[in-house]
Design an enzyme around this catalytic site. Sequence first.
Site, PDB file in Angstrom:
ATOM      1  CE1 TYR A 182      -3.850   2.364   0.930  1.00  0.00           C
ATOM      2  CE2 TYR A 182      -2.301   3.243   2.546  1.00  0.00           C
ATOM      3  CZ  TYR A 182      -3.478   3.344   1.843  1.00  0.00           C
ATOM      4  OH  TYR A 182      -4.309   4.421   2.050  1.00  0.00           O
ATOM      5  CE  LYS A 226      -3.541   5.212  -1.354  1.00  0.00           C
ATOM      6  NZ  LYS A 226      -4.567   5.739  -2.282  1.00  0.00           N
TER       7      LYS A 226
END
Length: 288
Positions: A162, A166
């Site tokens: 993640y 990002k």
Amino acid sequence: MIVTGAGRGLGRSHVEALARSGAKLIVNDLGVNRDGQGEGLPVAEEVAAAIRAQGGEAIASQHDISDWDAAGGLVQQAIDTYGRLDAVVNNAGILRDRMIVNTSEAEWDDVIRVHLRGTFAVLRAAGAYWREQAKGGNPLQGNVVNTTSPSGLFGKPGQANYGSAKAGIATLTMIAAEELGPYGVTVNAVAPVAHTRMTADLVSDEGAMQTLAPEHVSPVVVWLSSVRSRSVTGRVFEISGKRFGIAEPWRHGPGIAPQGVMTPEEVGSIADTLLQAALPPERMGGNL
């Protein structure tokens, strides 16, 4: 305008705030679980119907933004429905937290695919449309709001997939701002901290839930999607009920001009000096 991942949480808060500002919306959401699995629910249509019931304009979309052609179809849907596309909010994402040594190939690939590839695919399709409009001499308002995260800016154990996605979105935002700027397009990002189903297992205190309500984030998204922010591009805004600020990107820290090829011993000595002068890495700290 298009908002992805708009069926729940931050995305739903965004479309509701945008509808109140008069935006004509494509509400995009597959309706799956937060890990990207499960039978898709008609959450996009439910949200769109609720907006229409309040007098707004919205239609639902279940295009899979991580699919190249489907992302293009989503952009075309907005153009066909409203005659033009003025703004995109890339918000869709999934979560499969795991420590690095326990992460499977699918857990890595799926999170990168939805977050980074999905953001890029929609951005690419919208950017191509805006470039065509600009070259044709047609007036346009192109605004993109991407969604990064403190995990991508500062790092968080258990979120290698993640956080990497990002971080890529934050850098993509800066590159896209440079590339699409000549066509009159602004590209910015938000790094929200909010209590949603994505963070439900991290926040349980009722007071914190209020401080981290998604409604704190959405006004910034509305502003970045409007003509009021046309002078702002390539920026990442940190937002929660605790803080509203700007995240500064990588900057050149202490350094030297090497006099020829350094030896490993020289590298170690110089690095010690530079590290003493450099700021330590900043962590997420008390964001949650």
